[in-house]
Design an enzyme around this catalytic site. Structure first.
Site, PDB file in Angstrom:
ATOM      1  N   ASP A  87       0.808  -1.221   0.000  1.00  0.00           N
ATOM      2  CA  ASP A  87       0.000   0.000   0.000  1.00  0.00           C
ATOM      3  C   ASP A  87       0.843   1.273   0.000  1.00  0.00           C
ATOM      4  OD1 ASP A  87      -2.186  -1.735   0.142  1.00  0.00           O
ATOM      5  OD2 ASP A  87      -2.099  -1.767   2.329  1.00  0.00           O
ATOM      6  N   GLU A  88       1.988   1.212  -0.650  1.00  0.00           N
ATOM      7  CA  GLU A  88       2.893   2.374  -0.699  1.00  0.00           C
ATOM      8  C   GLU A  88       2.417   3.415  -1.715  1.00  0.00           C
ATOM      9  OE1 GLU A  88       3.880  -0.777  -1.233  1.00  0.00           O
ATOM     10  OE2 GLU A  88       5.432  -1.310   0.224  1.00  0.00           O
ATOM     11  N   LYS A 122       1.854   2.150  -5.064  1.00  0.00           N
ATOM     12  CA  LYS A 122       2.459   1.597  -6.291  1.00  0.00           C
ATOM     13  C   LYS A 122       1.609   1.934  -7.523  1.00  0.00           C
ATOM     14  CE  LYS A 122       2.342  -2.561  -4.370  1.00  0.00           C
ATOM     15  NZ  LYS A 122       2.058  -2.253  -2.979  1.00  0.00           N
ATOM     16  N   LYS A 173      -0.529   4.267  -8.189  1.00  0.00           N
ATOM     17  CA  LYS A 173      -0.517   5.654  -8.639  1.00  0.00           C
ATOM     18  C   LYS A 173       0.723   5.937  -9.480  1.00  0.00           C
ATOM     19  CE  LYS A 173       0.715  10.083  -7.616  1.00  0.00           C
ATOM     20  NZ  LYS A 173       0.547  11.311  -6.873  1.00  0.00           N
ATOM     21  N   ALA A 181      -4.195  -7.980  -3.541  1.00  0.00           N
ATOM     22  CA  ALA A 181      -3.742  -6.615  -3.821  1.00  0.00           C
ATOM     23  C   ALA A 181      -4.929  -5.670  -3.932  1.00  0.00           C
ATOM     24  CB  ALA A 181      -2.959  -6.602  -5.137  1.00  0.00           C
ATOM     25  N   GLY A 182      -4.699  -4.431  -3.537  1.00  0.00           N
ATOM     26  CA  GLY A 182      -5.682  -3.367  -3.750  1.00  0.00           C
ATOM     27  C   GLY A 182      -4.908  -2.170  -4.260  1.00  0.00           C
ATOM     28  N   HIS A 183      -5.019  -1.907  -5.550  1.00  0.00           N
ATOM     29  CA  HIS A 183      -4.215  -0.860  -6.186  1.00  0.00           C
ATOM     30  C   HIS A 183      -5.121   0.285  -6.624  1.00  0.00           C
ATOM     31  CE1 HIS A 183      -0.741  -3.862  -7.207  1.00  0.00           C
ATOM     32  NE2 HIS A 183      -0.935  -3.705  -5.920  1.00  0.00           N
ATOM     33  N   GLN A 225       1.880  -6.334  -3.367  1.00  0.00           N
ATOM     34  CA  GLN A 225       2.460  -6.510  -2.020  1.00  0.00           C
ATOM     35  C   GLN A 225       3.804  -5.766  -1.950  1.00  0.00           C
ATOM     36  OE1 GLN A 225       1.132  -9.796  -3.505  1.00  0.00           O
ATOM     37  NE2 GLN A 225      -0.684  -8.753  -2.818  1.00  0.00           N
TER      38      GLN A 225
HETATM   39  P1  GDP Z   1      -0.754   0.235  -3.606  1.00  0.00           P
HETATM   40  O1  GDP Z   1      -1.338  -1.043  -3.106  1.00  0.00           O
HETATM   41  O2  GDP Z   1       0.716   0.315  -3.334  1.00  0.00           O
HETATM   42  O3  GDP Z   1      -1.065   0.521  -5.043  1.00  0.00           O
HETATM   43  O4  GDP Z   1      -1.406   1.395  -2.742  1.00  0.00           O
HETATM   44  P2  GDP Z   1      -2.970   1.544  -2.307  1.00  0.00           P
HETATM   45  O5  GDP Z   1      -3.739   1.975  -3.496  1.00  0.00           O
HETATM   46  O6  GDP Z   1      -3.441   0.344  -1.567  1.00  0.00           O
HETATM   47  O7  GDP Z   1      -2.865   2.678  -1.202  1.00  0.00           O
HETATM   48  C1  GDP Z   1      -2.311   3.916  -1.473  1.00  0.00           C
HETATM   49  C2  GDP Z   1      -3.364   5.010  -1.184  1.00  0.00           C
HETATM   50  O8  GDP Z   1      -2.721   6.256  -1.157  1.00  0.00           O
HETATM   51  C3  GDP Z   1      -4.424   5.101  -2.258  1.00  0.00           C
HETATM   52  O9  GDP Z   1      -5.623   5.533  -1.669  1.00  0.00           O
HETATM   53  C4  GDP Z   1      -3.866   6.186  -3.189  1.00  0.00           C
HETATM   54  O10 GDP Z   1      -4.893   6.870  -3.904  1.00  0.00           O
HETATM   55  C5  GDP Z   1      -3.212   7.104  -2.209  1.00  0.00           C
HETATM   56  N1  GDP Z   1      -2.012   7.811  -2.688  1.00  0.00           N
HETATM   57  C6  GDP Z   1      -1.025   7.378  -3.495  1.00  0.00           C
HETATM   58  N2  GDP Z   1      -0.044   8.312  -3.579  1.00  0.00           N
HETATM   59  C7  GDP Z   1      -0.440   9.356  -2.823  1.00  0.00           C
HETATM   60  C8  GDP Z   1       0.155  10.601  -2.472  1.00  0.00           C
HETATM   61  O11 GDP Z   1       1.261  10.939  -2.875  1.00  0.00           O
HETATM   62  N3  GDP Z   1      -0.569  11.402  -1.618  1.00  0.00           N
HETATM   63  C9  GDP Z   1      -1.797  11.045  -1.133  1.00  0.00           C
HETATM   64  N4  GDP Z   1      -2.427  11.873  -0.312  1.00  0.00           N
HETATM   65  N5  GDP Z   1      -2.367   9.883  -1.439  1.00  0.00           N
HETATM   66  C10 GDP Z   1      -1.696   9.035  -2.254  1.00  0.00           C
HETATM   67  P1  IMO Z   2      -0.913  -4.322  -2.178  1.00  0.00           P
HETATM   68  O1  IMO Z   2      -0.512  -4.879  -3.520  1.00  0.00           O
HETATM   69  C1  IMO Z   2      -0.839  -4.774   2.162  1.00  0.00           C
HETATM   70  C2  IMO Z   2      -0.769  -8.874   3.703  1.00  0.00           C
HETATM   71  C3  IMO Z   2      -1.965  -9.351   4.490  1.00  0.00           C
HETATM   72  C4  IMO Z   2      -1.285 -10.317   5.449  1.00  0.00           C
HETATM   73  C5  IMO Z   2      -0.210 -10.948   4.572  1.00  0.00           C
HETATM   74  C6  IMO Z   2      -0.586 -12.293   3.981  1.00  0.00           C
HETATM   75  O2  IMO Z   2      -2.206  -3.597  -2.208  1.00  0.00           O
HETATM   76  O3  IMO Z   2       0.200  -3.556  -1.565  1.00  0.00           O
HETATM   77  P2  IMO Z   2      -2.243 -13.010   2.017  1.00  0.00           P
HETATM   78  O4  IMO Z   2      -3.706 -12.812   1.861  1.00  0.00           O
HETATM   79  O5  IMO Z   2      -1.412 -12.425   0.923  1.00  0.00           O
HETATM   80  O6  IMO Z   2      -1.874 -14.436   2.284  1.00  0.00           O
HETATM   81  O7  IMO Z   2      -1.865 -12.210   3.374  1.00  0.00           O
HETATM   82  O8  IMO Z   2       0.040 -10.027   3.523  1.00  0.00           O
HETATM   83  N1  IMO Z   2      -1.072  -8.339   2.364  1.00  0.00           N
HETATM   84  C7  IMO Z   2      -1.040  -7.044   2.039  1.00  0.00           C
HETATM   85  N2  IMO Z   2      -0.826  -5.954   2.807  1.00  0.00           N
HETATM   86  N3  IMO Z   2      -1.015  -4.637   0.838  1.00  0.00           N
HETATM   87  C8  IMO Z   2      -1.198  -5.716   0.045  1.00  0.00           C
HETATM   88  O9  IMO Z   2      -1.233  -5.646  -1.299  1.00  0.00           O
HETATM   89  C9  IMO Z   2      -1.259  -6.986   0.646  1.00  0.00           C
HETATM   90  N4  IMO Z   2      -1.457  -8.241   0.190  1.00  0.00           N
HETATM   91  C10 IMO Z   2      -1.330  -9.059   1.240  1.00  0.00           C
HETATM   92  O10 IMO Z   2      -2.586  -8.280   5.165  1.00  0.00           O
HETATM   93  O11 IMO Z   2      -0.639  -9.608   6.483  1.00  0.00           O
HETATM   94 MG    MG Z   3      -2.856  -1.697  -1.759  1.00  0.00          MG
END
Ligand code: GDP
Ligand code: IMO
Ligand code: MG
Length: 423
Positions: free
Chosen positions: A13-14, A16, A18, A39-41, A222
């Site tokens: 959830d860094e 990625k 975006k 994953a949740g992107h 991840q």
């Molecule tokens: P991913 O799994 O690494 O793709 O990240 P996620 O989508 O799960 O979580 C990142 C969250 O931060 C999402 O809600 C994005 O819309 C948001 N996001 C990404 N980059 C930025 C940023 O630079 N600033 C802010 N405020 N939000 C961001």
């Molecule tokens: P993105 O791509 C954050 C975590 C779960 C759990 C561990 C193992 O959005 O960054 P799993 O269901 O994969 O066997 O769970 O990994 N986890 C994540 N945490 N972002 C994710 O994906 C994740 N995918 C799995 O919370 O701790």
């Molecule tokens: Mg995510």
């Protein structure tokens, strides 16, 4: 620069997606290489927010071919919910390709995930319960069913029935959920027919594209510290998100990779259990969660917050051969008086030389912090490094000095254009 890899450097959830969406503009193919619908992107385009689980984050460009690579485990019901959702919003998925070598997830994988988590009780991993671990386990046990198997519908039907009957017996003996074999077989026969037009030899598609001089981006899900080998085992996922996994999970060879972008949040979050040296429990942590909206894209779970950890980031730079870093969500720290950054670890008063190979030790380290003065102003409108407040630039420079990798992109908001790109 033919192949770019984008990899998470923390616990996921860094941001990625975006950055991938931003980079996809100059790529012809965006291919996911591991993970599944755990994953949740998130991609934000104007007032539209898209949460992707399986479809690659390059899907929003007409010139991009999105590929679900061989290293991904594919849940067909989720894939079609996602495709239908995107298409109903005007985003075409017609160009999507699913690797014939990618393994499929079935309902029994989800049952096993739930059983194993409940058996672990207080020691549970905190998985997403999507069946990811059991699906990869079947792949390793060589009993998995792959997307390419749908090409022979009769054989596919038999394979699903055989596995379902076996799993029904296994789950019965473990006191797990009852499987309705006929319903599952029927459902997957239909899903198999539906996925058939998307199934392709993605390895050769990627290589043919590279031979033509096209640009390929390999999308990690991840992150480094959820990697099954290099993460905080057993609190990890069941694949290799690290850059090495990009080769095995796509079929692209290591010599084609020239750019490896590590995504790091300006602080840290983690979902699920496991050690977290810079974790913030209490008001300060709640403030990061509130301002950063740190709730899981898929599960809605609250993410555990903490400060940026440069010991981990240095290790991620080594493991992934990072050529650059994108530092995201800088704007979330806008109003903090002080921004802390972990620059070292101590155990029993002794400095550790680097990231320990023992997750239990990681749970016991005392982080040593550099305290930076906050900038106390919004950076969301800033588009050049020179225009960032001096205190924010100091944070970026501290990262570069400690990690030895340039920070080339800085996220200042969720939208595509809310980014400082340094040339
Ligand atoms: P991913 O799994 O690494 O793709 O990240 P996620 O989508 O799960 O979580 C990142 C969250 O931060 C999402 O809600 C994005 O819309 C948001 N996001 C990404 N980059 C930025 C940023 O630079 N600033 C802010 N405020 N939000 C961001
Ligand atoms: P993105 O791509 C954050 C975590 C779960 C759990 C561990 C193992 O959005 O960054 P799993 O269901 O994969 O066997 O769970 O990994 N986890 C994540 N945490 N972002 C994710 O994906 C994740 N995918 C799995 O919370 O701790
Ligand atoms: Mg995510």
């Amino acid at each position: 620069m033919p192949v770019t890899v984008v990899v998470g450097t923390q616990w996921g959830d860094e941001g990625k997606a975006k950055i991938i969406d931003l980079l996809a503009h100059s790529h012809h193919i965006v291919a996911r290489y591991q993970g599944g619908h755990n994953a949740g992107h998130t991609v934000v385009l104007g007032d539209q927010r898209y949460a992707l689980q399986l479809v690659p984050s390059g899907v929003f460009y007409d010139h991009v071919t999105p590929i679900i690579g061989n290293g991904v485990v594919v849940d067909l019901p989720t894939l079609f919910t996602e495709i239908d959702g995107l298409e109903s919003r005007g985003v075409s998925c017609a160009r999507l390709k699913v690797s014939s070598l990618a393994h499929l997830i079935f309902p029994w994988h989800q049952s096993h995930d739930a059983l194993s988590e409940s058996a672990l009780g207080n020691n549970k991993i905190g998985t997403t319960l999507k069946g990811i671990g059991p699906a990869y386990a079947d792949k390793a046990r060589r009993v998995g069913i792959r997307a390419g198997d749908v090409r022979d519908p009769k054989r596919f039907c038999n394979l699903v029935r055989e596995r379902a009957l076996t799993e029904q017996r296994v789950l019965d003996s473990l006191g797990g959920e009852k499987l309705d074999v006929d319903v599952i077989v029927q459902r997957f026969v239909e899903l198999g027919e539906r996925v058939l037009p998307y199934v392709a030899d993605t390895v050769n598609i990627l290589h043919d594209a590279l031979d033509k001089g096209e640009q390929v981006l390999l999308e990690g899900a991840q992150a480094t510290f959820l990697d099954i080998d290099h993460g905080t085992y057993p609190f990890v996922t069941s694949s290799n998100p690290t850059a090495g996994g990009a080769c095995s999970g796509s079929g692209v060879g290591p010599r084609d990779i020239t750019r490896i972008v590590g995504i790091a949040k300006a602080y840290t979050t983690r979902v699920g259990s496991g050690p977290f040296p810079t974790e913030l429990i209490g008001e300060l942590g709640n403030r990061i969660v509130d301002i950063g909206h740190e709730f899981g894209t898929v599960t809605g779970r609250r993410r555990r917050p903490g400060w940026l950890d440069l010991v981990m980031l240095r290790h991620a730079a080594r493991l992934n051969s990072l050529t650059e870093i994108a530092l995201t969500k800088l704007d979330i720290l806008d109003m903090f008086e002080t921004v802390r950054v972990c620059v070292g670890y101590e155990v029993d008063g002794k400095k550790l030389s680097g990231y320990p190979d023992n997750p239990e030790l990681l749970g016991a380290v005392i982080p040593k912090y550099a305290d930076l003065t906050g900038w106390k102003t919004s950076v969301r409108e800033v588009r050049t490094f020179a225009d960032l407040p001096v205190q924010a630039r100091a944070l970026v420079e501290l990262v570069e000095q400690n990690v030895g990798v340039p920070v080339t992109m800085i996220g200042v908001g969720p939208e595509r254009n809310e980014c400082v790109v340094r040339s």
